[in-house]
Design a protein around this motif. Structure first.
Motif, short mmCIF file in Angstrom:
data_model
loop_
_atom_site.label_atom_id
_atom_site.label_comp_id
_atom_site.label_asym_id
_atom_site.label_seq_id
_atom_site.Cartn_x
_atom_site.Cartn_y
_atom_site.Cartn_z
N PRO A 140 22.92 20.87 -22.01
CA PRO A 140 24.10 20.16 -22.47
C PRO A 140 25.22 19.14 -22.22
O PRO A 140 25.01 19.58 -20.72
N GLY A 141 26.19 19.03 -22.17
CA GLY A 141 27.60 18.22 -21.95
C GLY A 141 27.56 16.48 -22.24
O GLY A 141 27.04 16.55 -23.64
N PRO A 142 28.25 16.16 -21.32
CA PRO A 142 28.74 14.96 -22.06
C PRO A 142 27.47 13.63 -22.32
O PRO A 142 26.73 13.59 -21.09
N LEU A 143 27.85 13.31 -23.71
CA LEU A 143 26.05 11.90 -23.37
C LEU A 143 26.78 10.49 -22.88
O LEU A 143 27.61 10.39 -23.21
N THR A 144 26.34 10.41 -21.80
CA THR A 144 26.90 9.39 -21.21
C THR A 144 26.22 7.83 -21.33
O THR A 144 24.87 7.66 -21.16
N HIS A 145 26.30 7.10 -20.70
CA HIS A 145 25.76 5.37 -21.26
C HIS A 145 26.01 4.56 -20.09
O HIS A 145 26.86 4.51 -19.77
N GLN A 146 25.52 3.98 -19.07
CA GLN A 146 25.85 3.43 -17.73
C GLN A 146 27.02 3.06 -18.38
O GLN A 146 27.07 2.04 -17.43
N ARG A 147 26.37 2.04 -19.27
CA ARG A 147 28.14 0.71 -18.74
C ARG A 147 28.93 1.26 -20.30
O ARG A 147 30.37 1.50 -19.89
N PHE A 148 28.95 2.18 -20.80
CA PHE A 148 30.37 2.55 -22.15
C PHE A 148 30.45 4.30 -22.04
O PHE A 148 31.39 4.22 -21.90
N GLY A 149 30.11 4.82 -20.89
CA GLY A 149 30.43 5.91 -20.18
C GLY A 149 30.35 6.80 -21.46
O GLY A 149 29.02 6.25 -22.23
N THR A 150 31.02 7.91 -22.19
CA THR A 150 30.61 8.73 -22.51
C THR A 150 30.18 8.75 -23.61
O THR A 150 30.92 7.88 -24.83
N ILE A 241 21.02 7.43 -8.17
CA ILE A 241 20.50 6.87 -6.85
C ILE A 241 21.16 6.12 -5.79
O ILE A 241 21.85 5.53 -6.38
N PRO A 242 21.61 6.21 -4.31
CA PRO A 242 22.01 6.23 -3.61
C PRO A 242 22.39 4.58 -4.28
O PRO A 242 21.21 3.80 -3.22
N GLY A 243 23.76 4.13 -3.72
CA GLY A 243 23.87 2.91 -4.60
C GLY A 243 22.57 2.09 -5.37
O GLY A 243 22.68 0.85 -5.20
N GLY A 244 22.78 2.68 -6.45
CA GLY A 244 22.04 2.15 -7.22
C GLY A 244 22.94 1.73 -8.66
O GLY A 244 21.91 1.79 -9.79
N ASP A 245 23.76 1.40 -8.09
CA ASP A 245 24.94 1.05 -9.75
C ASP A 245 24.45 1.81 -10.88
O ASP A 245 24.30 1.29 -11.82
N GLY A 246 24.70 3.14 -11.20
CA GLY A 246 24.56 4.49 -11.88
C GLY A 246 23.22 4.31 -12.43
O GLY A 246 23.16 5.32 -12.98
N LEU A 247 22.23 3.81 -12.23
CA LEU A 247 21.12 4.35 -12.27
C LEU A 247 20.05 5.67 -12.08
O LEU A 247 20.63 6.30 -10.83
N SER A 248 19.83 6.33 -11.96
CA SER A 248 19.61 7.28 -11.81
C SER A 248 17.35 7.98 -11.78
O SER A 248 16.90 6.85 -12.05
N ARG A 249 16.98 8.98 -11.12
CA ARG A 249 15.70 8.69 -10.73
C ARG A 249 15.50 10.41 -11.23
O ARG A 249 15.93 11.69 -11.07
N PRO A 250 14.45 10.43 -11.64
CA PRO A 250 14.08 11.52 -11.63
C PRO A 250 13.29 12.65 -10.96
O PRO A 250 12.91 12.18 -9.67
#
Length: 261
Positions: A140-150, A241-250
């Motif tokens: 649970p928690g806030p739903l986020t979008h890479q461009r639009f935030g929550t 991802i460090p320096g990944g411009d908001g991208l994440s990795r599993p």
């Protein structure tokens, strides 16, 4: 012998970058994806049974348009009851997650599942991945979008649906992209029917290499239940991802199911 009918995306812009309307995220989805096939109407009474279990906008979409295949069978908006046995097998005896919390609303041509949780929100289940089955729970928690935030639950799911065409169109010239795998299997074996997927034989978790020619039509539920018996799925988390411009990795967290004392 019946003539094989493959897929043809010449009339659809698979590179469409449309974003959902923030006020009504489900409007215009079929303008991007094209018409649904194998449509099953959903009555207001049936939709109401899922009130609070999936976002309200999805219920309205079901009632207005029904459920069925989009993009010629690449993905299927489905009756949640179809995949409930899979959810129950995946989360059986897990101390943190309850299968009753999750409602499946979409499956893809290779058996990947999108579900929604009343408590845990966005959930992705991939039981036929390379190496081992995976489950990602984004709440649970806030739903986020890479461009639009929550963003709202309606926006997250509406955007998930609208982006299917773009996902299919990614890597169209790559050998193992969704586009290549799906079109190759469809043109060789014919379009999928309700309750079918293209599965790998042998399974990628049993030494299969995952070549397009290894795909065969198979029953969705039976194929996925078989994979739940191979091993318990691995719960994954996501880290920036460090320096990944908001991208994440599993990254792997633990096996789902009963835990050691």
């Amino acid at each position: 012998m019946n003539e094989i009918t493959g897929v043809d995306f010449s009339g659809i812009d698979l590179q469409d970058r449309s974003e959902p309307n923030h006020a009504r995220p489900f409007d215009g989805i079929l303008d991007v994806l094209g018409p649904m096939s194998f449509v099953e109407p959903v009555s207001a009474t049936e939709a109401e049974q899922y009130r609070g279990r999936v976002p309200d906008g999805l219920l309205e979409f079901w009632h207005r348009h029904g459920r069925g295949a989009v993009l010629q069978g690449y993905a299927w908006l489905c009756d949640p009851a179809l995949l409930q046995p899979i959810v129950e097998a995946v989360f059986a005896d897990d101390p943190e997650f309850d299968a009753a919390d999750f409602t499946c609303y979409l499956y893809e041509f290779d058996g990947r599942i999108e579900a929604w949780g009343r408590q845990n929100q966005h959930c992705q289940i991939d039981l036929t991945a390379f190496d081992y089955a995976t489950v990602s729970v984004h709440g649970p928690g806030p739903l986020t979008h890479q461009r639009f935030g929550t963003v709202t639950p309606d926006y997250l799911v509406g955007n998930k649906l609208m982006s299917l065409a773009r996902r299919l169109g990614q890597g169209m010239d790559e050998e193992y992209s969704d586009y290549h795998m799906f079109t190759s299997a469809s043109n060789r074996l014919g379009r999928l029917e309700p309750g079918e997927i293209f599965g790998f034989f042998p399974s990628r978790q049993m030494g299969g290499e995952g070549y397009p020619e290894d795909m065969q039509k198979t029953r969705l539920v039976e194929h996925l239940l078989f994979h739940t018996q191979l091993d318990r799925a691995t719960l994954r988390g996501w880290e920036p991802i460090p320096g990944g411009d908001g991208l994440s990795r599993p990254y792997p967290i633990r096996k789902l199911g009963p835990q050691p004392d």
